[in-house]
Scaffold this active site. Structure first.
Site, PDB file in Angstrom:
ATOM      1  NE  ARG A  91      -4.370  -1.913   0.415  1.00 35.40           N
ATOM      2  CZ  ARG A  91      -5.137  -2.041   1.311  1.00 35.40           C
ATOM      3  NH1 ARG A  91      -5.352  -1.335   2.397  1.00 35.40           N
ATOM      4  NH2 ARG A  91      -5.941  -3.076   0.967  1.00 35.40           N
TER       5      ARG A  91
ATOM      6  CB  SER B 160      -3.042  -7.747  -4.605  1.00 42.43           C
ATOM      7  OG  SER B 160      -3.204  -7.497  -5.716  1.00 42.43           O
TER       8      SER B 160
ATOM      9  N   GLY C 279      19.330 -14.661   7.569  1.00 41.56           N
ATOM     10  CA  GLY C 279      19.430 -15.633   6.182  1.00 41.56           C
ATOM     11  C   GLY C 279      18.821 -14.940   4.968  1.00 41.56           C
TER      12      GLY C 279
ATOM     13  CB  THR D 230      12.711 -14.388  12.651  1.00 43.76           C
ATOM     14  OG1 THR D 230      12.955 -15.658  13.664  1.00 43.76           O
ATOM     15  CG2 THR D 230      13.502 -13.466  13.126  1.00 43.76           C
TER      16      THR D 230
ATOM     17  CG  ASP E 299      14.013 -17.883  15.962  1.00 47.58           C
ATOM     18  OD1 ASP E 299      12.926 -18.593  16.639  1.00 47.58           O
ATOM     19  OD2 ASP E 299      14.593 -18.469  15.072  1.00 47.58           O
TER      20      ASP E 299
ATOM     21  N   GLY F 171       6.430 -16.710  35.536  1.00 46.82           N
ATOM     22  CA  GLY F 171       6.919 -16.828  37.006  1.00 46.82           C
ATOM     23  C   GLY F 171       7.760 -18.408  36.862  1.00 46.82           C
TER      24      GLY F 171
ATOM     25  CD  GLU G  27      14.581 -24.216  18.229  1.00 51.58           C
ATOM     26  OE1 GLU G  27      13.520 -25.121  17.980  1.00 51.58           O
ATOM     27  OE2 GLU G  27      14.762 -23.293  17.595  1.00 51.58           O
TER      28      GLU G  27
ATOM     29  CG  HIS H 235       6.761 -26.208  13.640  1.00 49.59           C
ATOM     30  ND1 HIS H 235       7.285 -27.272  13.853  1.00 49.59           N
ATOM     31  CD2 HIS H 235       7.274 -25.211  12.573  1.00 49.59           C
ATOM     32  CE1 HIS H 235       8.551 -27.129  13.208  1.00 49.59           C
ATOM     33  NE2 HIS H 235       8.485 -26.067  12.386  1.00 49.59           N
TER      34      HIS H 235
ATOM     35  NE  ARG I  90       7.833 -21.021  11.771  1.00 50.38           N
ATOM     36  CZ  ARG I  90       8.267 -21.959  11.133  1.00 50.38           C
ATOM     37  NH1 ARG I  90       9.570 -22.470  11.856  1.00 50.38           N
ATOM     38  NH2 ARG I  90       8.361 -22.553   9.860  1.00 50.38           N
TER      39      ARG I  90
END
Ligand code: F6P
Length: 320
Positions: free
Chosen positions: A26, A57, A105, A126, A128, A186, A224, A251, A254
């Site tokens: 936009r 779109s 990346g 991300t 992360d 906590g 992880e 997942h 995510r």
């Protein structure tokens, strides 16, 4: 010649990527650009998988999780011959500018194209939160919220049964999801990649909590790839009166509709990315620092570990 910009999402998807695509589209249309959405990250750039975007779109996507353009990881994009194919595809539609949305990346791919004369701006997205050049990346707030909600539920059941929940969260090499979530639920222990993991210390702490502090239940949050949570839960069962239970959130972290903070961040960063391109700036990434939208040279954000939130970590340790 008119101005033409492409937008892509790459790497692991993150809630708020759609909001960023919408803002870029936009904002660029409003500034007189032609806009193309590129499907499936750098793969779509190489294959010429482009969609000409109009205003509508990108309607109805602001609140949707994932990325409607699709995402992919493409390690081969490091090869110059592959980059040249991508540039030829871009030239075929007069696209000379690109906004790349993803993690470091993604920034690397964008940087390689910027070196070859394409105007590129990176937007950090991300869960992360491991991207340098911004305090928060798009998706982090939503994943953090998802984790907190999940661990709150685990705490209910764990408190009813004198259990210790050992919860594995994502984050790759960054402990922010574990740290921020651990503070907000906590947790008794957090395990993060920024610190050396010492199993004996964790077990000693759990014994202390159990025998000296008489804690009714306990939560351990682990990033992880650092520890086998099933194994740790078993060891906690062996040395304390808690019954250890492991949960890998996976997942689910995510997905989901982006929380307002992610929608706002994505919108601010998307607009800023186009503003920079319009001012002739390239090879930069946008970010937020102390509530201000900033931009940094992309090279400074590539392959660098983010600094640990020592202040938050100390606070956590004081209160745990
Ligand atoms: O970078 C986001 C992330 O979800 C990391 O937290 C995790 O290590 C990785 O992606 C998982 O990747 P994949 O979805 O390819 O299994």
């Amino acid at each position: 010649m008119g101005k033409t910009v492409g937008v892509l999402t790459s790497g692991g998807d993150a809630p708020g990527m759609n909001a960023a695509i919408r803002a870029v589209t936009r904002s660029a249309l409003a500034r007189g650009y032609e806009v193309y959405g590129i499907k499936n990250g750098f793969k779509g750039l190489v294959n010429g998988d482009f969609i000409k975007f109009e205003r509508n779109s990108v309607s109805g996507i602001l609140n949707r999780g994932g990325t409607f353009l699709g995402s992919a990881r493409m390690p081969e994009f490091i090869k110059e011959e592959i980059q040249n194919i991508a540039i030829a595809q871009m030239k075929s539609v007069n696209m000379d500018a690109l906004v790349v949305i993803g993690g470091d990346g993604t920034y690397r791919g964008g940087y390689d194209l910027a070196k070859k004369g394409i105007k590129v701006i990176g937007i950090p997205a991300t869960i992360d939160n491991d991207v340098v050049g911004t305090e928060y990346s798009i998706g982090f707030y939503t994943a953090w919220n998802t984790i907190v909600e999940a661990i709150d539920k685990l705490r209910d059941t764990s408190a009813s049964h004198h259990r210790c929940s050992v919860v594995e969260v994502m984050g790759n090499k960054c402990g922010d999801l574990a740290l921020y979530s651990g503070v907000c639920v906590g947790a008794e222990v957090i395990i993060v990649p920024e610190d050396e993991y010492k199993e004996e210390e964790v077990l000693a702490k759990m014994c202390h909590l159990d025998q000296v502090k008489k804690g009714r239940h306990a939560i351990v949050v682990a990033t992880e790839k650092l520890v086998d949570v099933n194994d740790l839960a078993q060891k906690i069962s062996n040395v304390t009166t808690y019954s250890g239970r492991a949960t890998i959130l996976g997942h689910i972290q995510r997905g989901g509709s982006p929380v307002p903070n992610d929608r706002l961040l994505a919108t601010l960063l998307g607009d800023k990315a186009v503003e920079l391109l319009d001012n002739g700036i390239s090879g930069h990434c946008v970010g937020i620092l102390n509530d201000e939208i900033i931009s940094t040279d992309i090279i400074e954000a590539i392959d660098k570990g983010k600094e640990k939130r020592t202040d938050l970590y100390k606070l956590f340790t004081r209160l745990a």
